[in-house]
Enzyme design. Structure first.
Site, PDB file in Angstrom:
ATOM      1  N   GLU A   7     -27.300 -23.266  27.824  1.00 26.12           N
ATOM      2  CA  GLU A   7     -25.899 -23.665  27.965  1.00 26.12           C
ATOM      3  C   GLU A   7     -25.156 -22.811  28.965  1.00 26.12           C
ATOM      4  O   GLU A   7     -25.447 -21.626  29.123  1.00 26.12           O
ATOM      5  CB  GLU A   7     -25.192 -23.468  26.617  1.00 26.12           C
ATOM      6  CG  GLU A   7     -25.702 -24.352  25.531  1.00 26.12           C
ATOM      7  CD  GLU A   7     -25.069 -24.015  24.184  1.00 26.12           C
ATOM      8  OE1 GLU A   7     -24.019 -23.336  24.159  1.00 26.12           O
ATOM      9  OE2 GLU A   7     -25.642 -24.426  23.179  1.00 26.12           O
ATOM     10  N   CYS A  14     -19.450 -18.962  31.867  1.00 25.42           N
ATOM     11  CA  CYS A  14     -20.222 -18.161  30.921  1.00 25.42           C
ATOM     12  C   CYS A  14     -21.671 -18.628  31.025  1.00 25.42           C
ATOM     13  O   CYS A  14     -21.962 -19.804  30.835  1.00 25.42           O
ATOM     14  CB  CYS A  14     -19.655 -18.404  29.528  1.00 25.42           C
ATOM     15  SG  CYS A  14     -20.590 -17.613  28.235  1.00 25.42           S
ATOM     16  N   CYS A  34     -32.735 -16.186  21.371  1.00 27.13           N
ATOM     17  CA  CYS A  34     -32.459 -14.749  21.406  1.00 27.13           C
ATOM     18  C   CYS A  34     -33.248 -14.067  20.299  1.00 27.13           C
ATOM     19  O   CYS A  34     -33.372 -14.598  19.197  1.00 27.13           O
ATOM     20  CB  CYS A  34     -30.968 -14.488  21.227  1.00 27.13           C
ATOM     21  SG  CYS A  34     -30.552 -12.728  21.358  1.00 27.13           S
ATOM     22  N   CYS A  48     -28.541 -11.672  15.430  1.00 25.78           N
ATOM     23  CA  CYS A  48     -27.284 -11.313  14.773  1.00 25.78           C
ATOM     24  C   CYS A  48     -26.991 -12.412  13.751  1.00 25.78           C
ATOM     25  O   CYS A  48     -27.155 -13.590  14.045  1.00 25.78           O
ATOM     26  CB  CYS A  48     -26.154 -11.204  15.793  1.00 25.78           C
ATOM     27  SG  CYS A  48     -26.507  -9.980  17.060  1.00 25.78           S
ATOM     28  N   CYS A 105     -24.750 -15.615  14.577  1.00 28.05           N
ATOM     29  CA  CYS A 105     -24.846 -16.248  15.896  1.00 28.05           C
ATOM     30  C   CYS A 105     -25.832 -17.408  15.920  1.00 28.05           C
ATOM     31  O   CYS A 105     -26.939 -17.315  15.380  1.00 28.05           O
ATOM     32  CB  CYS A 105     -25.264 -15.194  16.914  1.00 28.05           C
ATOM     33  SG  CYS A 105     -25.524 -15.845  18.565  1.00 28.05           S
ATOM     34  N   GLY A 147     -28.672 -15.598  24.643  1.00 26.97           N
ATOM     35  CA  GLY A 147     -29.611 -14.533  24.979  1.00 26.97           C
ATOM     36  C   GLY A 147     -28.965 -13.173  25.129  1.00 26.97           C
ATOM     37  O   GLY A 147     -27.747 -13.054  25.227  1.00 26.97           O
ATOM     38  N   GLU A 148     -29.816 -12.151  25.120  1.00 24.35           N
ATOM     39  CA  GLU A 148     -29.338 -10.776  25.306  1.00 24.35           C
ATOM     40  C   GLU A 148     -29.634 -10.392  26.769  1.00 24.35           C
ATOM     41  O   GLU A 148     -30.794 -10.165  27.134  1.00 24.35           O
ATOM     42  CB  GLU A 148     -30.051  -9.856  24.306  1.00 24.35           C
ATOM     43  CG  GLU A 148     -29.895  -8.372  24.547  1.00 24.35           C
ATOM     44  CD  GLU A 148     -28.453  -7.916  24.794  1.00 24.35           C
ATOM     45  OE1 GLU A 148     -27.572  -8.195  23.975  1.00 24.35           O
ATOM     46  OE2 GLU A 148     -28.211  -7.270  25.828  1.00 24.35           O
ATOM     47  N   SER A 202     -22.292  -8.788  28.884  1.00 30.05           N
ATOM     48  CA  SER A 202     -22.048  -8.487  27.473  1.00 30.05           C
ATOM     49  C   SER A 202     -23.371  -8.144  26.796  1.00 30.05           C
ATOM     50  O   SER A 202     -24.362  -8.847  26.969  1.00 30.05           O
ATOM     51  CB  SER A 202     -21.416  -9.705  26.798  1.00 30.05           C
ATOM     52  OG  SER A 202     -21.291  -9.493  25.417  1.00 30.05           O
ATOM     53  N   SER A 215     -20.712  -5.905  22.392  1.00 27.25           N
ATOM     54  CA  SER A 215     -20.461  -6.677  21.174  1.00 27.25           C
ATOM     55  C   SER A 215     -20.563  -5.725  20.000  1.00 27.25           C
ATOM     56  O   SER A 215     -21.650  -5.455  19.500  1.00 27.25           O
ATOM     57  CB  SER A 215     -21.501  -7.790  21.041  1.00 27.25           C
ATOM     58  OG  SER A 215     -21.331  -8.721  22.070  1.00 27.25           O
ATOM     59  N   LEU A 216     -19.429  -5.234  19.566  1.00 26.96           N
ATOM     60  CA  LEU A 216     -19.429  -4.197  18.537  1.00 26.96           C
ATOM     61  C   LEU A 216     -19.419  -4.827  17.136  1.00 26.96           C
ATOM     62  O   LEU A 216     -20.323  -4.605  16.340  1.00 26.96           O
ATOM     63  CB  LEU A 216     -18.203  -3.291  18.750  1.00 26.96           C
ATOM     64  CG  LEU A 216     -18.242  -1.969  18.026  1.00 26.96           C
ATOM     65  CD1 LEU A 216     -19.325  -1.071  18.582  1.00 26.96           C
ATOM     66  CD2 LEU A 216     -16.880  -1.277  18.098  1.00 26.96           C
ATOM     67  N   HIS A 217     -18.380  -5.583  16.860  1.00 25.07           N
ATOM     68  CA  HIS A 217     -18.252  -6.370  15.629  1.00 25.07           C
ATOM     69  C   HIS A 217     -18.242  -5.567  14.336  1.00 25.07           C
ATOM     70  O   HIS A 217     -18.148  -6.142  13.245  1.00 25.07           O
ATOM     71  CB  HIS A 217     -19.322  -7.468  15.536  1.00 25.07           C
ATOM     72  CG  HIS A 217     -19.472  -8.283  16.773  1.00 25.07           C
ATOM     73  ND1 HIS A 217     -18.436  -8.524  17.658  1.00 25.07           N
ATOM     74  CD2 HIS A 217     -20.558  -8.915  17.312  1.00 25.07           C
ATOM     75  CE1 HIS A 217     -18.875  -9.274  18.654  1.00 25.07           C
ATOM     76  NE2 HIS A 217     -20.143  -9.505  18.493  1.00 25.07           N
ATOM     77  N   ASN A 276     -16.056 -18.222  15.312  1.00 21.12           N
ATOM     78  CA  ASN A 276     -16.245 -19.660  15.468  1.00 21.12           C
ATOM     79  C   ASN A 276     -17.285 -20.128  14.478  1.00 21.12           C
ATOM     80  O   ASN A 276     -18.418 -19.646  14.504  1.00 21.12           O
ATOM     81  CB  ASN A 276     -16.825 -19.931  16.863  1.00 21.12           C
ATOM     82  CG  ASN A 276     -15.806 -20.521  17.784  1.00 21.12           C
ATOM     83  OD1 ASN A 276     -15.008 -21.368  17.397  1.00 21.12           O
ATOM     84  ND2 ASN A 276     -15.827 -20.057  19.011  1.00 21.12           N
ATOM     85  N   CYS A 292     -21.575 -19.419  21.565  1.00 18.27           N
ATOM     86  CA  CYS A 292     -22.810 -19.571  22.303  1.00 18.27           C
ATOM     87  C   CYS A 292     -23.938 -20.132  21.456  1.00 18.27           C
ATOM     88  O   CYS A 292     -24.100 -19.800  20.299  1.00 18.27           O
ATOM     89  CB  CYS A 292     -23.215 -18.241  22.938  1.00 18.27           C
ATOM     90  SG  CYS A 292     -23.616 -16.948  21.766  1.00 18.27           S
TER      91      CYS A 292
HETATM   92  N1  SAH Z   1     -26.276 -11.182  23.569  1.00 18.44           N
HETATM   93  C1  SAH Z   1     -25.089 -10.750  24.186  1.00 18.44           C
HETATM   94  C2  SAH Z   1     -24.380 -11.822  24.985  1.00 18.44           C
HETATM   95  C3  SAH Z   1     -24.354 -13.180  24.419  1.00 18.44           C
HETATM   96  S1  SAH Z   1     -23.411 -13.402  22.953  1.00 18.44           S
HETATM   97  C4  SAH Z   1     -24.159 -10.135  23.178  1.00 18.44           C
HETATM   98  O1  SAH Z   1     -24.424 -10.246  21.986  1.00 18.44           O
HETATM   99  O2  SAH Z   1     -23.194  -9.520  23.593  1.00 18.44           O
HETATM  100  C5  SAH Z   1     -21.759 -13.370  23.581  1.00 18.44           C
HETATM  101  C6  SAH Z   1     -20.707 -13.023  22.561  1.00 18.44           C
HETATM  102  O3  SAH Z   1     -20.469 -14.130  21.665  1.00 18.44           O
HETATM  103  C7  SAH Z   1     -21.061 -11.830  21.701  1.00 18.44           C
HETATM  104  O4  SAH Z   1     -19.988 -10.947  21.588  1.00 18.44           O
HETATM  105  C8  SAH Z   1     -21.381 -12.509  20.406  1.00 18.44           C
HETATM  106  O5  SAH Z   1     -21.313 -11.615  19.349  1.00 18.44           O
HETATM  107  C9  SAH Z   1     -20.369 -13.620  20.351  1.00 18.44           C
HETATM  108  N2  SAH Z   1     -20.621 -14.654  19.358  1.00 18.44           N
HETATM  109  C10 SAH Z   1     -21.805 -15.101  18.891  1.00 18.44           C
HETATM  110  N3  SAH Z   1     -21.622 -16.051  17.954  1.00 18.44           N
HETATM  111  C11 SAH Z   1     -20.282 -16.202  17.815  1.00 18.44           C
HETATM  112  C12 SAH Z   1     -19.463 -17.029  16.984  1.00 18.44           C
HETATM  113  N4  SAH Z   1     -19.995 -17.893  16.147  1.00 18.44           N
HETATM  114  N5  SAH Z   1     -18.116 -16.913  17.108  1.00 18.44           N
HETATM  115  C13 SAH Z   1     -17.578 -16.060  17.990  1.00 18.44           C
HETATM  116  N6  SAH Z   1     -18.296 -15.263  18.797  1.00 18.44           N
HETATM  117  C14 SAH Z   1     -19.639 -15.329  18.708  1.00 18.44           C
HETATM  118 FE1  SF4 Z   2     -28.396 -12.576  20.601  1.00 18.73          FE
HETATM  119 FE2  SF4 Z   2     -25.917 -11.883  21.381  1.00 18.73          FE
HETATM  120 FE3  SF4 Z   2     -26.323 -13.882  19.599  1.00 18.73          FE
HETATM  121 FE4  SF4 Z   2     -26.785 -11.348  18.887  1.00 18.73          FE
HETATM  122  S1  SF4 Z   2     -24.796 -12.235  19.476  1.00 18.73           S
HETATM  123  S2  SF4 Z   2     -28.123 -13.114  18.455  1.00 18.73           S
HETATM  124  S3  SF4 Z   2     -27.601 -10.501  20.756  1.00 18.73           S
HETATM  125  S4  SF4 Z   2     -26.951 -13.865  21.731  1.00 18.73           S
END
Ligand code: SAH
Ligand code: SF4
Length: 368
Positions: free
Chosen positions: A92, A113, A120, A124, A127, A180-181, A212, A235-237, A311, A354
């Protein structure tokens, strides 16, 4: 044998190849013009290259084009593109129109984006991209093609429907936040961004590219010594290991002290502001007790905090907190002297998080 793709080569590599073939240097300029300015989709379109050269190119390189499998969103709003790759896999890209300057970019920009992997491996918990695991890394050309394919798509729109009818190019900001990472596909990522940055390639400034990462500490250190001035988002969270361990398995490998150590080194070498991404998930990381450790971390790293209401992902139990909860979290951070923004979600209605459109499409295909 699979041929290397022509869009994975730098200008220097192409020139070296042409020299080997005894082709004059200006042929490389012509070819690059076809690839990146005119975004040609076939060798035959390159009419000012001699037929014999086109044949040689065809025999030695592939020229892969992303196929648009599905698109969501319309007009000058967030638009999501689902591309099919040569091996049938889906990825995507999301086109986001003029945003308030979330990553420090000028606000009159279109941001694309982009994805860097199919699936991936980091899993997480919240995700969609990681739900079905990791399939493969994207090649350099597959990363580069996402920008070209969106430009091609826009140029083909009827004037009244194209995003910005007068602009030759619409993408002038890149965020590497799709599937992806990115730092797990480090070499291809950097090679692709270099092509997208080069004046003969995408012509997009490195300062307009944000990478990111979920927190791969060694690769953050590697990025710190790259000469290019990319922006970095973490991506701290979660601001404590306890919270982060619960939602991001990567934290077991690189716990917070290691991640922040790498960020501090990055900061020292680059002198650039880092962005900390913090998705707000109800009952997981939205309690006010996270704001103090988050503020401490942000100040230590001179970082700004981007709060993103979660989301919803189909099939996962996580939910977005109420608006008041998000506002309260933001206010608490601001009281602690942290620069923070709360993203009012664009594109939430089109599965903008994503990996969601891909997941949906793959699951639909499986049940057909
Ligand atoms: N793998 C990398 C980049 C791709 S994810 C990373 O984790 O940073 C891009 C961003 O989207 C990250 O901050 C991720 O945590 C966030 N993300 C993933 N799923 C999400 C969701 N359902 N709602 C909001 N943000 C989300
Ligand atoms: Fe992969 Fe980023 Fe999604 Fe974590 S948030 S599963 S590192 S794409």
């Amino acid at each position: 044998m699979t041929l290397p793709d022509i869009k994975s080569l730098t200008r220097e590599e192409l020139e070296a190849q042409f020299k080997l073939w005894n082709e004059p240097a200006f042929r490389a300029t012509q070819l690059l013009d076809w690839l990146y300015a005119r975004r040609a989709t076939s060798w035959d379109a390159m009419t000012n290259l001699p037929k014999s050269l086109r044949e040689k190119l065809r025999e030695n390189f592939s020229l892969q084009i992303l196929g648009l499998a599905r698109k969501q969103g319309a007009g000058d709003t967030t638009q999501k593109f689902l591309w099919q790759l040569a091996d049938g896999a889906f990825i995507e890209s999301v086109l986001i129109p003029a945003n308030p300057a979330l990553y420090g970019e000028a606000s009159d920009r279109h941001t694309l984006c982009i994805s860097t992997q199919v699936g991936c491996a980091y899993g997480c918990r919240f995700c969609a991209s990681g739900l079905d695991g990791w399939k493969r890394n994207l090649g350099v050309h597959e990363i580069v093609e996402q920008i070209l394919a969106v430009e091609r798509w826009n140029a083909a729109q009827p004037k009244e429907e194209s995003v910005e009818p007068t602009a030759d190019r619409i993408v002038n900001n890149i965020v590497v936040m799709g599937m992806g990472e990115p730092l797990a596909n480090y070499d291809n990522l950097i090679a692709a961004l270099k092509i997208l940055n080069a004046p003969w390639g995408g012509g997009i400034g490195a300062r307009r590219m944000t990478i990111s990462t979920s927190g791969l500490a060694p690769q953050i250190r590697k990025l710190a010594v790259e000469p290019m001035q990319f922006r970095l988002a973490i991506s701290l969270h979660g601001a404590t290991d306890e919270v982060r361990n619960r939602i991001m398995p990567v934290n077991k490998k690189y716990p917070l002290h290691e991640l922040t150590g790498a960020c501090e080194d990055y900061q020292k070498l680059k002198g650039r502001m880092i962005t900390l991404e913090y998705i707000l998930i109800a009952g997981i990381n939205d309690a006010l007790d996270q704001t103090r450790p988050l503020a401490t971390l942000a100040k230590k790293l001179y970082a700004k905090v981007n709060l993103i209401p979660y989301n919803k992902v189909e099939g996962l139990p996580w939910v977005r907190p109420a608006e008041e909860v998000c506002d309260r979290f933001l206010t608490a951070l601001e009281k602690l002297d942290v620069t923070a923004t709360l993203r009012r979600e664009k594109g939430g209605d089109i599965d903008a998080a994503c990996g969601q459109l891909r997941l949906k499409t793959e699951r639909e295909l499986k049940t057909q």
